[in-house]
Design a protein around this motif. Structure first.
Motif, PDB file in Angstrom:
ATOM      1  N   SER A  64       0.824  -1.208   0.000  1.00 50.11           N
ATOM      2  CA  SER A  64       0.000   0.000   0.000  1.00 50.11           C
ATOM      3  C   SER A  64       0.857   1.256   0.000  1.00 50.11           C
ATOM      4  O   SER A  64       1.963   1.282   0.547  1.00 50.11           O
ATOM      5  CB  SER A  64      -0.921   0.010   1.225  1.00 50.11           C
ATOM      6  N   ASP A  65       0.328   2.301  -0.611  1.00 45.93           N
ATOM      7  CA  ASP A  65       1.023   3.588  -0.584  1.00 45.93           C
ATOM      8  C   ASP A  65       0.433   4.480   0.493  1.00 45.93           C
ATOM      9  O   ASP A  65      -0.600   4.165   1.097  1.00 45.93           O
ATOM     10  CB  ASP A  65       0.974   4.274  -1.957  1.00 45.93           C
ATOM     11  N   LEU A  66       1.112   5.576   0.745  1.00 45.68           N
ATOM     12  CA  LEU A  66       0.661   6.565   1.726  1.00 45.68           C
ATOM     13  C   LEU A  66       0.081   7.746   0.959  1.00 45.68           C
ATOM     14  O   LEU A  66       0.753   8.342   0.110  1.00 45.68           O
ATOM     15  CB  LEU A  66       1.832   7.033   2.587  1.00 45.68           C
ATOM     16  N   ASP A  67      -1.168   8.084   1.247  1.00 44.61           N
ATOM     17  CA  ASP A  67      -1.853   9.162   0.548  1.00 44.61           C
ATOM     18  C   ASP A  67      -2.079  10.329   1.501  1.00 44.61           C
ATOM     19  O   ASP A  67      -2.650  10.153   2.589  1.00 44.61           O
ATOM     20  CB  ASP A  67      -3.199   8.680   0.004  1.00 44.61           C
ATOM     21  N   LEU A  68      -1.651  11.518   1.069  1.00 41.88           N
ATOM     22  CA  LEU A  68      -1.752  12.718   1.898  1.00 41.88           C
ATOM     23  C   LEU A  68      -2.435  13.843   1.133  1.00 41.88           C
ATOM     24  O   LEU A  68      -2.221  14.010  -0.070  1.00 41.88           O
ATOM     25  CB  LEU A  68      -0.364  13.207   2.316  1.00 41.88           C
ATOM     26  N   LEU A  69      -3.213  14.640   1.840  1.00 41.92           N
ATOM     27  CA  LEU A  69      -3.729  15.909   1.336  1.00 41.92           C
ATOM     28  C   LEU A  69      -3.174  17.012   2.225  1.00 41.92           C
ATOM     29  O   LEU A  69      -3.353  16.979   3.443  1.00 41.92           O
ATOM     30  CB  LEU A  69      -5.255  15.946   1.368  1.00 41.92           C
ATOM     31  N   VAL A  70      -2.500  17.966   1.614  1.00 45.30           N
ATOM     32  CA  VAL A  70      -1.970  19.120   2.334  1.00 45.30           C
ATOM     33  C   VAL A  70      -2.786  20.338   1.909  1.00 45.30           C
ATOM     34  O   VAL A  70      -2.864  20.667   0.720  1.00 45.30           O
ATOM     35  CB  VAL A  70      -0.480  19.336   2.007  1.00 45.30           C
ATOM     36  N   VAL A  71      -3.418  20.983   2.879  1.00 44.49           N
ATOM     37  CA  VAL A  71      -4.245  22.155   2.614  1.00 44.49           C
ATOM     38  C   VAL A  71      -3.482  23.401   3.058  1.00 44.49           C
ATOM     39  O   VAL A  71      -3.057  23.507   4.212  1.00 44.49           O
ATOM     40  CB  VAL A  71      -5.600  22.063   3.348  1.00 44.49           C
ATOM     41  N   LEU A  72      -3.319  24.325   2.118  1.00 39.33           N
ATOM     42  CA  LEU A  72      -2.585  25.561   2.376  1.00 39.33           C
ATOM     43  C   LEU A  72      -3.553  26.721   2.550  1.00 39.33           C
ATOM     44  O   LEU A  72      -4.731  26.635   2.190  1.00 39.33           O
ATOM     45  CB  LEU A  72      -1.632  25.840   1.209  1.00 39.33           C
ATOM     46  N   HIS A  73      -3.047  27.814   3.086  1.00 44.10           N
ATOM     47  CA  HIS A  73      -3.890  28.996   3.243  1.00 44.10           C
ATOM     48  C   HIS A  73      -4.163  29.672   1.904  1.00 44.10           C
ATOM     49  O   HIS A  73      -5.204  30.309   1.725  1.00 44.10           O
ATOM     50  CB  HIS A  73      -3.243  29.994   4.214  1.00 44.10           C
ATOM     51  N   ASP A  74      -3.219  29.580   0.974  1.00 44.78           N
ATOM     52  CA  ASP A  74      -3.454  30.121  -0.367  1.00 44.78           C
ATOM     53  C   ASP A  74      -2.777  29.236  -1.393  1.00 44.78           C
ATOM     54  O   ASP A  74      -2.190  28.207  -1.047  1.00 44.78           O
ATOM     55  CB  ASP A  74      -2.986  31.576  -0.480  1.00 44.78           C
TER      56      ASP A  74
ATOM     57  N   VAL B 189       1.113  13.031  -2.604  1.00 46.37           N
ATOM     58  CA  VAL B 189       0.792  14.240  -1.843  1.00 46.37           C
ATOM     59  C   VAL B 189      -0.023  15.175  -2.730  1.00 46.37           C
ATOM     60  O   VAL B 189       0.464  15.666  -3.753  1.00 46.37           O
ATOM     61  CB  VAL B 189       2.055  14.972  -1.351  1.00 46.37           C
ATOM     62  N   LEU B 190      -1.273  15.406  -2.366  1.00 44.81           N
ATOM     63  CA  LEU B 190      -2.119  16.364  -3.053  1.00 44.81           C
ATOM     64  C   LEU B 190      -2.031  17.708  -2.336  1.00 44.81           C
ATOM     65  O   LEU B 190      -1.950  17.762  -1.105  1.00 44.81           O
ATOM     66  CB  LEU B 190      -3.572  15.899  -3.055  1.00 44.81           C
ATOM     67  N   LEU B 191      -2.062  18.793  -3.099  1.00 45.37           N
ATOM     68  CA  LEU B 191      -2.062  20.137  -2.533  1.00 45.37           C
ATOM     69  C   LEU B 191      -3.374  20.831  -2.874  1.00 45.37           C
ATOM     70  O   LEU B 191      -3.849  20.750  -4.011  1.00 45.37           O
ATOM     71  CB  LEU B 191      -0.899  20.954  -3.098  1.00 45.37           C
ATOM     72  N   SER B 192      -3.952  21.498  -1.896  1.00 46.74           N
ATOM     73  CA  SER B 192      -5.170  22.272  -2.121  1.00 46.74           C
ATOM     74  C   SER B 192      -5.133  23.495  -1.210  1.00 46.74           C
ATOM     75  O   SER B 192      -4.140  23.752  -0.530  1.00 46.74           O
ATOM     76  CB  SER B 192      -6.409  21.420  -1.837  1.00 46.74           C
ATOM     77  N   THR B 193      -6.211  24.268  -1.215  1.00 42.60           N
ATOM     78  CA  THR B 193      -6.321  25.414  -0.323  1.00 42.60           C
ATOM     79  C   THR B 193      -7.617  25.335   0.471  1.00 42.60           C
ATOM     80  O   THR B 193      -8.590  24.710   0.031  1.00 42.60           O
ATOM     81  CB  THR B 193      -6.310  26.741  -1.102  1.00 42.60           C
ATOM     82  N   ALA B 194      -7.621  25.967   1.628  1.00 49.46           N
ATOM     83  CA  ALA B 194      -8.822  25.962   2.450  1.00 49.46           C
ATOM     84  C   ALA B 194      -9.987  26.612   1.715  1.00 49.46           C
ATOM     85  O   ALA B 194     -11.127  26.140   1.796  1.00 49.46           O
ATOM     86  CB  ALA B 194      -8.543  26.693   3.763  1.00 49.46           C
ATOM     87  N   GLY B 195      -9.704  27.667   0.972  1.00 52.38           N
ATOM     88  CA  GLY B 195     -10.767  28.339   0.236  1.00 52.38           C
ATOM     89  C   GLY B 195     -11.410  27.440  -0.802  1.00 52.38           C
ATOM     90  O   GLY B 195     -12.635  27.433  -0.966  1.00 52.38           O
ATOM     91  N   ASP B 196     -10.595  26.671  -1.510  1.00 55.13           N
ATOM     92  CA  ASP B 196     -11.144  25.754  -2.505  1.00 55.13           C
ATOM     93  C   ASP B 196     -11.989  24.670  -1.849  1.00 55.13           C
ATOM     94  O   ASP B 196     -13.094  24.353  -2.322  1.00 55.13           O
ATOM     95  CB  ASP B 196     -10.013  25.103  -3.309  1.00 55.13           C
ATOM     96  N   VAL B 197     -11.490  24.073  -0.787  1.00 59.11           N
ATOM     97  CA  VAL B 197     -12.223  22.996  -0.127  1.00 59.11           C
ATOM     98  C   VAL B 197     -13.588  23.472   0.360  1.00 59.11           C
ATOM     99  O   VAL B 197     -14.589  22.747   0.268  1.00 59.11           O
ATOM    100  CB  VAL B 197     -11.403  22.437   1.051  1.00 59.11           C
ATOM    101  N   LEU B 198     -13.650  24.702   0.854  1.00 58.12           N
ATOM    102  CA  LEU B 198     -14.890  25.231   1.421  1.00 58.12           C
ATOM    103  C   LEU B 198     -15.806  25.881   0.387  1.00 58.12           C
ATOM    104  O   LEU B 198     -16.935  26.259   0.713  1.00 58.12           O
ATOM    105  CB  LEU B 198     -14.569  26.251   2.509  1.00 58.12           C
ATOM    106  N   SER B 199     -15.359  26.001  -0.853  1.00 57.74           N
ATOM    107  CA  SER B 199     -16.148  26.709  -1.864  1.00 57.74           C
ATOM    108  C   SER B 199     -17.362  25.905  -2.297  1.00 57.74           C
ATOM    109  O   SER B 199     -17.374  24.676  -2.272  1.00 57.74           O
ATOM    110  CB  SER B 199     -15.283  27.031  -3.086  1.00 57.74           C
TER     111      SER B 199
END
Length: 279
Positions: free
Chosen positions: A70-80, A109-119
């Motif tokens: 199995s692999d390790l899956d991560l989501l990192v949420v940034l402020h911008d 490792v996925l990168l996103s932003t808090a604004g996108d997640v909450l949109s």
């Protein structure tokens, strides 16, 4: 217990919403050291002013991971929005963890932003992903600010309604995957997405949620009995997701045969995911 005793578990809470599927306390002992190290290294890799929160997802927080497979899956949420430096940090973090812990086979490792997640635009995509499929590891849990989700056609469209748009990119990647090292990684990634799409095609009829790929394939078989060839292909895709294949014919089946059929059936059943701004 949210399900009635003896009833089929559809992954739902008592109110009919999809319950969160993972938890840190479900991580198997073999994977605890890598999860602990991930939390420590995330805090070092991203500046505190940049990092909003981080999440695990996939088999490790569900407690179904296989050591060495199995692999390790991560989501990192940034402020911008992610910078080139953030992307480089994510790649270096993944490579370092993969090298340090033989218990995992790769790190995503996925990168996103808090604004996108909450949109509102991401309500049934990134929002659903964080609220139901991700397990908080660091920082504020955005799930507390997200709505409940139910197994509807709208959710199906938001999660996997863009398969047709993904197929050309996969074809390009398959053309470039010319070695027995490259093809298995691509086949695993493509197979996972294909099985999830097959499951969410029938999800509203079944009325529940699962991320188990074998169960997903069997639910597709239950609700698509008039398509035995496709049922066999989805089952083969679920097997490939667990045991990736270097065979170019497997990739061709997934991308050039099953994929286009699923994309067409999906559009007929649920419509197409709306294009994102700037996408």
């Amino acid at each position: 217990m949210d399900q009635k005793e003896g009833a089929e578990d559809r992954g739902l809470a008592a109110d009919g919403s999809i319950r969160r599927e993972g938890a840190v306390d479900r991580v198997q002992p073999a994977f605890v050291p890598v999860v602990e190290a991930t939390g420590e290294r995330l805090a070092e890799a991203f500046a505190r002013a940049r990092l909003h929160s981080a999440y695990l997802y996939g088999s490790i927080p569900r407690g179904t991971a296989i050591p060495g497979v199995s692999d390790l899956d991560l989501l990192v949420v940034l402020h911008d929005g992610p910078t080139d430096g953030d992307r480089e940090a994510a790649e270096e973090l993944g490579a370092a963890l993969d090298a340090a812990f033989p218990v995992i086979d790769g790190v995503g490792v996925l990168l996103s932003t808090a604004g996108d997640v909450l949109s509102e635009a991401e309500r049934d995509d990134s929002g659903f992903f964080v609220a139901c499929l991700c397990t908080p590891l660091l920082g504020e849990d955005l799930a507390t600010r997200l709505p409940l989700h139910r197994p509807t056609s709208q959710l199906a469209r938001g999660t996997n309604g863009d398969l047709a748009a993904v197929l050309p990119r996969w074809r390009g990647q398959a053309a470039g995957a010319t070695t027995d090292d490259a093809r298995p990684r691509l086949s695993r990634r493509v197979a996972r997405r294909v099985v999830r799409t097959a499951f969410t095609l029938v999800m509203p009829v079944w009325g529940g949620w699962t991320s188990d790929l074998h169960r997903s394939a069997e639910l597709f078989a239950r609700y698509q009995p008039d398509h035995p060839e496709r049922v066999a292909q989805v089952r083969a895709a679920a097997a490939t997701a667990r045991t990736p294949s270097p065979d170019p014919a497997v990739l061709a089946m997934l991308i050039d045969d099953l994929g286009p059929w699923l994309a067409s059936a999906y559009t007929d059943a649920h419509g197409t995911k709306a294009a994102r701004p700037g996408g």
